[in-house]
Design a protein around this motif. Structure first.
Motif, mmCIF file in Angstrom:
data_model
loop_
_atom_site.group_PDB
_atom_site.id
_atom_site.type_symbol
_atom_site.label_atom_id
_atom_site.label_comp_id
_atom_site.label_asym_id
_atom_site.label_seq_id
_atom_site.Cartn_x
_atom_site.Cartn_y
_atom_site.Cartn_z
ATOM 1 N N GLN A 76 32.686 10.690 71.233
ATOM 2 C CA GLN A 76 31.703 11.349 72.095
ATOM 3 C C GLN A 76 30.499 11.826 71.293
ATOM 4 O O GLN A 76 29.351 11.709 71.745
ATOM 5 N N LEU B 299 26.384 5.302 68.520
ATOM 6 C CA LEU B 299 26.597 4.840 69.886
ATOM 7 C C LEU B 299 25.512 5.301 70.853
ATOM 8 O O LEU B 299 25.508 4.907 72.019
ATOM 9 N N SER B 300 24.605 6.150 70.411
ATOM 10 C CA SER B 300 23.555 6.654 71.306
ATOM 11 C C SER B 300 22.576 5.531 71.635
ATOM 12 O O SER B 300 22.384 4.588 70.856
ATOM 13 N N SER B 301 21.954 5.627 72.795
ATOM 14 C CA SER B 301 21.020 4.591 73.238
ATOM 15 C C SER B 301 19.788 4.518 72.358
ATOM 16 O O SER B 301 19.075 3.510 72.353
ATOM 17 N N GLU C 73 33.041 1.224 71.407
ATOM 18 C CA GLU C 73 33.874 2.391 71.712
ATOM 19 C C GLU C 73 35.358 2.029 71.626
ATOM 20 O O GLU C 73 36.170 2.787 71.076
ATOM 21 N N LYS D 18 28.243 9.036 70.713
ATOM 22 C CA LYS D 18 27.492 8.711 71.926
ATOM 23 C C LYS D 18 26.279 9.632 72.078
ATOM 24 O O LYS D 18 25.199 9.203 72.492
#
Length: 613
Positions: A397, A405-407, A383, A400
């Motif tokens: 964002q 960047l998402s899990s 990030e 994310k």
């Protein structure tokens, strides 16, 4: 410690009035200053002694030594030890009957300088702009030749002063100007002391000397101590030899007391340093002698590449088995960072404060975060890397929520969204795909060309794809160039950088390790001593810089003299040999060399010629 004749002469000079001491490197100057203060305090009825040093550290060390000698009570009652800045501030507060001055320091001053730079539109590094402002601030009135020679520099200073005054704050230079001007207009009284001592007098500026000069016509006894051969701060407008001549004339002090016995350097080292500095014209002539009868080693050593020079340095240090006895000195921080890289790779600890500052920059931090990401294969820093690249917060964002960047998405399994390729991909998407490739490369054996390509991609990713200043890109390029060594794999190169980053950040804040190699610039080595000293890259174009003026060439020679006289027993001076060109010949001939001076058809620094001839 017993006293030599010249040392005793300085201490007893108090009986006759003002005095000037010229002190060789390692000649016991600090001991003489403390003994002079002790003599005054113990022999006078109501002594009031002011001792001035140029740094807070030097002032603190002098206070400790005086207190150890006289005790806390006598020191507190009779001795004031301060920097010039500290005494100016105290004098101004007394004159205006106030307790505090609103100071412009730290980040506040940085912002004012940067605002002035933007207003004027001057394209300079911040550090260069700050030096220009400090230099011009040392005038009470800027002379006309400055305005004619560097009008934009003067415009920058004028704008800085305008913003400083708008903020209703003073910096140390404006305090100095106010005090000196007030003294000369007899609006600010001289300070109430019986004796004034100025240590490291060669570092005094014209303005600081103007502050001292009125005491020449009073009963105050003034002692100055220093060495004109160690005047290396002309960029701060220190006057060196010129102020020694001014003092001798204005204070009617007679011949200087020359402390010419060196307790530090073995004879061979002192002889080489003396041979070099004798080439300077503007200096107090002095005979240098070592307290030691024999000993010392001086070696000049050439290399054809910077890499070979660095390897030779590190090999010699490792061979000695006493790393803490070594200091490596250079004119430039970048050279020291190359040595730090090699030492880190070979598991040798080092102390470094000057060059460590580059590892406190945003560029160094981002390279560390990217290297750590590749090695650990996690998203902890991504990030911040995206923000550094100028990616908007809404895009971060979005990544994310449903992106890289998402899990749900691992770095090793990242894929471009459908219909997207390298050309259509966003900065964030290209970063994720690149990181995936770099992780894969780090986990496998790879060729030198693959590693070079990866580092080129990293540099491009952190610079060309990001909206950052050119100076930041230059720092990144230098750092990547240091760690991209052909004999290390991509993974090992990244690990080397992460280790250096952590070690240098720690070393810049912690106590020095006495068992570690000391890496210092020539300037910051002043006042220190080491058993073994290696002065590196004394190469034409570096020491001295390209096409120096007469004054610059003399100062660079003094700087090398300072570096050489840090050595107690062994001294190595190394340089890079490069094939001589016709331009090199023309330039050298214009500086007074003949064609017979060129050895093996390679060009050398003129200082190497002076040492070897």
């Amino acid at each position: 410690m017993s006293l030599t004749g010249p040392q005793r002469g300085v201490i007893e000079s108090e009986k006759n009035g003002n005095a000037m001491g010229i002190a060789l490197p390692g000649s016991g100057k600090s001991h003489v200053v403390v003994s002079y203060i002790e003599n005054v305090v113990l022999s006078q009825r109501f002594p009031k002694v002011l001792a001035i040093s140029f740094t807070k550290k030097a002032a603190e060390e002098l206070r400790e030594r005086v207190t150890e000698c006289l005790g806390e009570t006598l020191t507190t009652e009779h001795v004031t030890i301060s920097t010039f800045d500290g005494i100016f501030r105290k004098q101004l507060l007394s004159a205006i009957n106030q307790k505090t001055i609103n100071l412009l320091v730290g980040g506040d001053r940085t912002n004012v300088i940067m605002r002035a730079m933007r207003t004027v539109g001057i394209k300079l590094k911040y550090s260069d702009a700050s030096l220009i402002i400090d230099r011009l601030a040392s005038y009470i009135e800027i002379p006309a030749e400055e305005s004619e020679k560097n009008p934009q520099h003067v415009e920058l200073y004028v704008k800085y002063e305008e913003y400083r005054k708008q903020a209703k704050k003073m910096d140390f230079s404006s305090i100095c100007r106010a005090v000196v001007g007030g003294q000369e207009r007899q609006q600010i009284p001289l300070m109430d002391f019986t004796h004034i001592i100025v240590d490291e007098f060669q570092d005094s500026s014209e303005l600081q000397y103007r502050w001292m000069k009125p005491y020449a016509s009073t009963d105050v006894k003034v002692l100055v101590m220093g060495d004109d051969d160690q005047s290396i701060y002309s960029f701060r407008r220190s006057k060196g030899y010129e102020n020694f001549l001014n003092f001798q004339r204005d204070f009617n002090c007679g011949d200087p007391h020359i402390l010419n016995t060196c307790f530090r350097c073995k004879p061979a080292i002192l002889a080489a340093a003396d041979k070099l500095i004798q080439n300077n014209k503007d200096r107090v002539q002095k005979v240098m002698k070592s307290i030691h009868e024999t000993g010392g080693m001086v070696l000049t050593k050439s290399s054809f590449t910077k890499e070979a020079e660095v390897t030779a340095i590190v090999n010699e240090i490792i061979k000695s088995n006493n790393h803490g006895s070594w200091a490596v000195l250079s004119r430039r921080n970048i050279d020291l960072l190359l040595v730090a890289t090699e030492l880190t790779e070979r598991g040798v600890e080092f102390n470094m404060k000057d060059g460590a500052s580059i590892f406190e920059t945003a560029a160094a931090d981002m390279l560390y975060k990217l290297a750590d990401t590749i090695l650990k294969k996690n998203k902890l820093h991504i990030e911040q890397i995206l923000a550094f690249q100028g990616v908007p917060e809404e895009i971060i964002q979005k990544e994310k929520d449903h992106g890289g960047l998402s899990s749900r998405m691992s770095l090793l399994n990242y894929r471009f969204p459908d219909g997207v390729d390298h050309i259509k991909a966003s900065v964030a998407q290209n970063l994720f795909m690149s990181i995936k490739e770099w992780i894969t490369l780090a986990e496998n054996e790879n060729s030198a060309s693959a590693k070079d390509h990866a580092f080129s991609q990293i540099l491009e990713s952190l610079t060309k794809r990001a909206k950052i200043p050119k100076s930041v890109g230059n720092v990144l390029s230098s750092l990547i160039g240091m760690i991209n060594k052909s004999d290390l794999s991509f993974r090992e190169s990244l690990k080397l950088y992460v280790s250096m980053f952590r070690n240098l950040q720690t070393s810049s804040k912690s106590t020095e390790n006495s068992d570690a190699v000391n890496l210092l610039t020539m300037h910051s080595s002043k006042g220190l001593q080491f058993v073994n000293v290696w002065v590196m890259n004394v190469t034409d174009g570096v020491c001295p810089p390209l096409m120096p003026s007469f004054e610059e060439k003399e100062e660079e020679r003094r700087l090398l003299f300072v570096a050489m006289t840090r050595a107690m027993e062994n001294l190595v001076i190394s340089y890079i040999e490069s094939p001589i060109t016709e331009h090199d010949k023309e330039r050298a001939l214009s500086q007074g060399f003949s064609l017979s001076d060129f050895k093996d058809k390679y060009v050398r620094s003129p200082y190497i010629y002076e040492l070897e001839c």
